[in-house]
Design an enzyme around this catalytic site. Structure first.
Site, PDB file in Angstrom:
ATOM      1  N   GLU A 236      -0.409 -12.273  -2.145  1.00 16.61           N
ATOM      2  CA  GLU A 236      -1.836 -12.254  -2.447  1.00 16.61           C
ATOM      3  C   GLU A 236      -2.223 -13.465  -3.288  1.00 16.61           C
ATOM      4  O   GLU A 236      -1.458 -13.905  -4.146  1.00 16.61           O
ATOM      5  CB  GLU A 236      -2.203 -10.956  -3.179  1.00 16.61           C
ATOM      6  CG  GLU A 236      -2.003  -9.721  -2.320  1.00 16.61           C
ATOM      7  CD  GLU A 236      -2.489  -8.437  -2.988  1.00 16.61           C
ATOM      8  OE1 GLU A 236      -3.135  -8.506  -4.061  1.00 16.61           O
ATOM      9  OE2 GLU A 236      -2.221  -7.362  -2.431  1.00 16.61           O
TER      10      GLU A 236
ATOM     11  N   SER B 243       0.837  -1.209   0.000  1.00 15.96           N
ATOM     12  CA  SER B 243       0.000   0.000   0.000  1.00 15.96           C
ATOM     13  C   SER B 243       0.869   1.255   0.000  1.00 15.96           C
ATOM     14  O   SER B 243       0.390   2.342  -0.330  1.00 15.96           O
ATOM     15  CB  SER B 243      -0.937   0.005   1.217  1.00 15.96           C
ATOM     16  OG  SER B 243      -0.227  -0.249   2.404  1.00 15.96           O
TER      17      SER B 243
ATOM     18  N   LYS C 193       4.276 -11.577   2.968  1.00 16.80           N
ATOM     19  CA  LYS C 193       2.859 -11.736   2.628  1.00 16.80           C
ATOM     20  C   LYS C 193       2.733 -11.775   1.122  1.00 16.80           C
ATOM     21  O   LYS C 193       3.444 -11.066   0.411  1.00 16.80           O
ATOM     22  CB  LYS C 193       2.022 -10.583   3.194  1.00 16.80           C
ATOM     23  CG  LYS C 193       0.537 -10.683   2.793  1.00 16.80           C
ATOM     24  CD  LYS C 193      -0.348  -9.762   3.610  1.00 16.80           C
ATOM     25  CE  LYS C 193      -0.395  -8.346   3.152  1.00 16.80           C
ATOM     26  NZ  LYS C 193      -0.822  -8.141   1.732  1.00 16.80           N
TER      27      LYS C 193
ATOM     28  N   ASP D  18       5.445  -7.296   2.346  1.00 12.75           N
ATOM     29  CA  ASP D  18       4.676  -7.710   1.166  1.00 12.75           C
ATOM     30  C   ASP D  18       5.594  -8.051   0.001  1.00 12.75           C
ATOM     31  O   ASP D  18       6.530  -7.293  -0.294  1.00 12.75           O
ATOM     32  CB  ASP D  18       3.781  -6.557   0.701  1.00 12.75           C
ATOM     33  CG  ASP D  18       2.316  -6.782   1.002  1.00 12.75           C
ATOM     34  OD1 ASP D  18       1.897  -7.935   1.178  1.00 12.75           O
ATOM     35  OD2 ASP D  18       1.581  -5.774   1.061  1.00 12.75           O
TER      36      ASP D  18
ATOM     37  N   GLU E  97      -9.560  -9.329   3.063  1.00 14.13           N
ATOM     38  CA  GLU E  97      -9.804  -7.906   2.796  1.00 14.13           C
ATOM     39  C   GLU E  97     -11.151  -7.697   2.108  1.00 14.13           C
ATOM     40  O   GLU E  97     -11.510  -8.407   1.163  1.00 14.13           O
ATOM     41  CB  GLU E  97      -8.673  -7.325   1.920  1.00 14.13           C
ATOM     42  CG  GLU E  97      -8.902  -5.843   1.613  1.00 14.13           C
ATOM     43  CD  GLU E  97      -7.685  -5.107   1.074  1.00 14.13           C
ATOM     44  OE1 GLU E  97      -6.584  -5.691   1.067  1.00 14.13           O
ATOM     45  OE2 GLU E  97      -7.842  -3.949   0.677  1.00 14.13           O
TER      46      GLU E  97
HETATM   47  O1  KIV Z   1      -0.511  -3.439   1.468  1.00 14.17           O
HETATM   48  C1  KIV Z   1      -1.177  -3.399   2.510  1.00 14.17           C
HETATM   49  O2  KIV Z   1      -1.109  -2.429   3.273  1.00 14.17           O
HETATM   50  C2  KIV Z   1      -2.037  -4.522   2.807  1.00 14.17           C
HETATM   51  C3  KIV Z   1      -2.991  -4.393   3.948  1.00 14.17           C
HETATM   52  C4  KIV Z   1      -4.064  -3.457   3.593  1.00 14.17           C
HETATM   53  C5  KIV Z   1      -3.488  -5.697   4.401  1.00 14.17           C
HETATM   54  O3  KIV Z   1      -1.997  -5.498   2.136  1.00 14.17           O
END
Ligand code: KIV
Length: 271
Positions: free
Chosen positions: A120, A50, A118, A88, A187
């Site tokens: 997706e 994000s 993380k 991420d 989400e």
């Molecule tokens: O990138 C991010 O901040 C996210 C969260 C909103 C879970 O994936």
């Protein structure tokens, strides 16, 4: 870089063990200064992609690079003393094959000092999650609305309101759980489905626009403190409005510079 093994940070297995217990508190952070502020009060810090939108002003998360994620991941992992730090994997850096995902994840972990990554995707990413977890990479999965797929999904709409889509998202949850994800972000997904998933899987669910019954919650820090003002999703609760005091401070500074009130005698050095 702080040696993660020497720090007593919350670990991915400890997060996993919190299933059904006191809700797990998660927030994003992208910088050392915000990490210092939030670290004592949260269980998990996500260096989320994000940041493409909040820090870099991009229209979506699709364009952010591995190098940028590593730079921010390093700043956060260097600073956190308590929370579990997760970074991420950006769009295009892991989807092609499990081997590619492992190479990216290993680089991100080695160069940042984070404890987990993380990624997706649901059932189609299950083999990749299994490949990573058995090779020492703890994985947080992310299902429901997956912003990296905004172009394929056609927008950021609520997921799982219709029976077919709900069944597919439940299948995603079960697949990533069985593949070994230590936690699963859900989400912008229908509340009832989010509850069902939370009941059905062994890994803790972390909701963002999901359900109060998830095992934990996550929000983007800029939304929480009112720093990101372009738009406000319904699932965001503002706990502070920091932009007004910042703008006021800058206006006062500018006025004092223009009228030669700053710097004063306290801010300069004697002869
Ligand atoms: O990138 C991010 O901040 C996210 C969260 C909103 C879970 O994936």
């Amino acid at each position: 870089m702080a040696d993660a093994a020497q720090l007593k940070r919350v670990t991915p297995p400890e997060i996993r063990a919190r299933k059904g217990g006191e809700p797990i508190v998660c927030l994003t952070s992208y910088t050392a200064s915000i990490t210092r502020l939030i670290d004592p009060d949260v269980d998990l810090i996500l260096v989320g992609d994000s940041l493409a939108m909040t820090i870099y002003g991009m229209a979506s998360t699709v364009g952010i690079s591995v190098e940028t994620m590593i730079a921010h991941g390093r700043a956060v992992a260097r600073t956190a003393r308590h929370a579990c730090v997760v970074v991420d994997l950006p769009f295009g850096s892991y989807e092609e094959s499990p081997a590619m995902a492992f190479r990216t994840a290993a680089r991100v972990m080695a160069e940042t000092g984070c404890a987990a990554v993380k990624l997706e995707g649901g059932a189609p990413m299950a083999d990749t999650i299994r490949f990573l977890t058995v090779r020492g990479v703890p994985v947080m999965a992310h299902i429901g609305l997956t912003p990296q797929s905004v172009n394929a999904l056609g927008g950021y709409g609520v997921r799982g309101r219709h029976a077919d889509e709900a069944a597919a998202i439940l299948a995603d949850a079960i697949a990533v759980d069985q593949a070994g994800a230590f936690s699963v972000v859900i989400e912008k997904t229908a509340e009832r489905l989010s509850r069902t998933i939370t009941r059905r899987i062994a890994a803790p669910t972390i909701g963002i626009g999901a359900s109060v019954m998830c095992d934990g919650q996550i929000l983007v820090i800029d939304d929480v403190i009112g720093m990101f003002t372009e738009f406000r999703p319904k699932f965001v609760k503002r706990y502070a409005e920091v932009t007004n005091p910042i703008a006021a401070a800058v206006r006062t500074y500018a006025a004092e510079v223009r009228t030669r009130q700053f710097p004063g005698p306290d801010h300069v050095f004697g002869p």
